[in-house]
Design a protein around this motif. Structure first.
Motif, mmCIF file in Angstrom:
data_model
loop_
_atom_site.group_PDB
_atom_site.id
_atom_site.type_symbol
_atom_site.label_atom_id
_atom_site.label_comp_id
_atom_site.label_asym_id
_atom_site.label_seq_id
_atom_site.Cartn_x
_atom_site.Cartn_y
_atom_site.Cartn_z
ATOM 1 N N ALA A 60 -7.012 31.795 27.994
ATOM 2 C CA ALA A 60 -8.105 30.884 27.663
ATOM 3 C C ALA A 60 -9.396 31.656 27.446
ATOM 4 O O ALA A 60 -9.594 32.761 27.965
ATOM 5 C CB ALA A 60 -8.309 29.853 28.772
ATOM 6 N N LEU A 61 -10.276 31.027 26.683
ATOM 7 C CA LEU A 61 -11.664 31.457 26.559
ATOM 8 C C LEU A 61 -12.488 30.602 27.508
ATOM 9 O O LEU A 61 -12.440 29.372 27.430
ATOM 10 C CB LEU A 61 -12.147 31.272 25.118
ATOM 11 N N TYR A 62 -13.235 31.244 28.384
ATOM 12 C CA TYR A 62 -14.011 30.521 29.398
ATOM 13 C C TYR A 62 -15.423 30.211 28.899
ATOM 14 O O TYR A 62 -16.390 30.268 29.638
ATOM 15 C CB TYR A 62 -14.014 31.314 30.703
ATOM 16 N N VAL A 71 -6.518 30.174 17.495
ATOM 17 C CA VAL A 71 -7.693 29.587 18.140
ATOM 18 C C VAL A 71 -7.471 29.645 19.647
ATOM 19 O O VAL A 71 -6.413 29.228 20.131
ATOM 20 C CB VAL A 71 -7.908 28.127 17.706
ATOM 21 N N PRO A 72 -8.415 30.163 20.419
ATOM 22 C CA PRO A 72 -8.212 30.224 21.871
ATOM 23 C C PRO A 72 -8.199 28.836 22.492
ATOM 24 O O PRO A 72 -8.813 27.901 21.970
ATOM 25 C CB PRO A 72 -9.423 31.034 22.355
ATOM 26 N N ALA A 73 -7.516 28.708 23.600
ATOM 27 C CA ALA A 73 -7.488 27.449 24.337
ATOM 28 C C ALA A 73 -8.655 27.402 25.315
ATOM 29 O O ALA A 73 -9.219 28.428 25.703
ATOM 30 C CB ALA A 73 -6.176 27.319 25.102
ATOM 31 N N THR A 74 -9.011 26.209 25.682
ATOM 32 C CA THR A 74 -9.994 26.032 26.747
ATOM 33 C C THR A 74 -9.285 26.088 28.095
ATOM 34 O O THR A 74 -8.066 25.953 28.188
ATOM 35 C CB THR A 74 -10.724 24.690 26.601
ATOM 36 N N ALA A 75 -10.062 26.288 29.135
ATOM 37 C CA ALA A 75 -9.513 26.405 30.492
ATOM 38 C C ALA A 75 -9.563 25.039 31.170
ATOM 39 O O ALA A 75 -10.542 24.689 31.837
ATOM 40 C CB ALA A 75 -10.302 27.443 31.291
ATOM 41 N N SER A 128 -0.115 34.922 25.583
ATOM 42 C CA SER A 128 1.234 34.365 25.483
ATOM 43 C C SER A 128 1.248 33.030 24.741
ATOM 44 O O SER A 128 2.196 32.733 24.004
ATOM 45 C CB SER A 128 1.829 34.178 26.882
ATOM 46 N N ARG A 129 0.217 32.235 24.908
ATOM 47 C CA ARG A 129 0.181 30.927 24.252
ATOM 48 C C ARG A 129 0.182 31.086 22.735
ATOM 49 O O ARG A 129 0.961 30.434 22.024
ATOM 50 C CB ARG A 129 -1.058 30.161 24.713
ATOM 51 N N LEU A 130 -0.675 31.955 22.219
ATOM 52 C CA LEU A 130 -0.730 32.154 20.772
ATOM 53 C C LEU A 130 0.483 32.929 20.270
ATOM 54 O O LEU A 130 0.974 32.683 19.167
ATOM 55 C CB LEU A 130 -2.017 32.869 20.392
ATOM 56 N N GLY A 131 0.969 33.872 21.059
ATOM 57 C CA GLY A 131 2.141 34.634 20.649
ATOM 58 C C GLY A 131 3.377 33.770 20.528
ATOM 59 O O GLY A 131 4.200 33.953 19.625
#
Length: 372
Positions: A58-60, A74-78, A111-114
């Motif tokens: 995540a991007l904080y 796109v990064p996920a939120t936390a 891992s989420r984007l991969g």
């Protein structure tokens, strides 16, 4: 000698005593995670919980639609944090108290984007993707990393950035109930860490290497010590990896104007992971290279010396030190002093949040040893 301690946003938020504990150490600042991978982290100081389960990378910071419009990566939120800008809140809390903050940014470990986009991930010579590893040979990955870094530092009074996984990850990746330890020796793991994705193979071909043969030879080298790669082919495989890492780092640094840039790296040019191997050009656009010095034996001071030898004189070398087990408490002070004698100009301590009451004093011991 400067000393910085690592921490997560959740170590700061909700614990009114965190800032005071850091100030009491006498350190020069905090490396605070702004973008981080999946983790289950102990929170031994937090008044309301024992663990924090960050279920995915995540991007904080707020994930702004205008910054990421039209992107696949796109990064996920936390979602486990109570606010969308937990890094910003934690950073302001520390800086308002006079504690300088460096943004600790994890780039290609996601891992989420991969898992969602295996076409831009690292692939081994058996055609198996590593879902935790985005491959910097893909322009899309480099663009993602540069945008991630820019968004991480946006509108904050930061002392600098520290880049982790600024390169390629490989075969070594601990996970839940991992059953790989000891199955492959260091040579085989190196072969299994060579990315064979479409972008890397295309780059090999451009340099005159038969990609199909390279994949066959890598597989054979994993299975048999009697099979060695052709030296020219080996040099090309490493050159392609380094070229991608250089371009990744260059694009990320361009997105961070005016900030001091630190780089987690290894003096082993073949290293992959959080501390990827130093490339011949790594010293051209960073201010400090931080090498992992968790082992308390002679190999850690040797890494500091070797990094100095590989880098331009104007690039500082830092030592990344842990006070967590299996390090024995009595080893900490002597270890830090040996690193200083080897030429370390900064000590980066892991970890102000994870080191609970039984280990927190070692952070203070290490800080005193560094400045004496």
């Amino acid at each position: 000698m400067r000393v910085l301690v690592h921490a997560y946003p959740w170590d700061v938020i909700g614990d009114p005593l965190f800032t005071g504990r850091v100030q009491a150490l006498g350190c020069d600042g905090v490396n605070l995670a702004a973008s981080y991978h999946t983790v289950r982290a102990a929170t031994p100081w937090h008044p309301e919980r024992a663990y924090l389960d960050a279920r995915h990378s995540a991007l904080y910071r707020p994930v702004r639609e205008e910054a990421w419009a039209g992107r696949r990566l796109v990064p996920a939120t936390a979602g486990w944090m109570d606010e969308p800008d937990s890094f910003g809140t934690a950073a302001r809390t520390l800086t308002d108290a006079g504690v300088p903050v460096t943004a600790w940014i994890v780039l290609t470990h996601n891992s989420r984007l991969g898992e969602a986009h295996p076409d831009v991930g690292v692939v081994n010579c058996f055609g198996q993707p590593y879902p935790w590893a985005l491959c910097p040979s893909h322009a899309e990955v480099r663009e993602y990393a540069a945008t991630l870094a820019a968004e991480a530092v946006r509108d904050l009074p930061l002392a600098g950035v520290l880049l982790e996984a600024c390169g390629q990850l490989g075969a070594d990746h601990g996970g839940h109930h991992d059953k790989t330890d000891g199955a492959y020796d260091a040579r085989a793991r190196r072969m299994l860490s060579v990315c064979c994705c479409a972008a890397c193979q295309a780059a090999w071909t451009e340099r005159g290497v038969d990609a199909e043969r390279a994949v066959r030879d890598l597989r054979a080298a994993v299975r048999s010590h009697e099979h060695d790669l052709d030296p020219a082919m080996t040099a090309t495989l490493l050159a392609v990896r380094h070229e991608a890492a250089d371009e990744l780092r260059h694009q990320v640094v361009e997105a961070l104007p005016g900030l001091k840039v630190g780089l987690h790296a290894s003096p082993d040019p073949w290293a992959t992971g959080a501390n990827p191997g130093l490339t011949p050009h790594a010293g051209k656009d960073v201010d400090i290279v931080v090498v992992q010095c968790w082992p308390t034996g002679p190999e850690s001071p040797d890494r500091v010396r070797l990094a100095h030898h590989m880098l331009p004189e104007e690039v500082a070398v830092g030592a990344y030190v842990t006070v967590l087990p299996p390090v024995r408490p009595e080893e900490t002070t002597a270890h830090v002093r040996r690193l200083a004698e080897a030429g370390a100009q900064e000590i980066h301590l892991y970890h102000a949040g994870l080191a609970g009451p039984s280990r927190h004093g070692l952070l203070a011991d290490a800080t005193r040893a560094a400045v004496l």
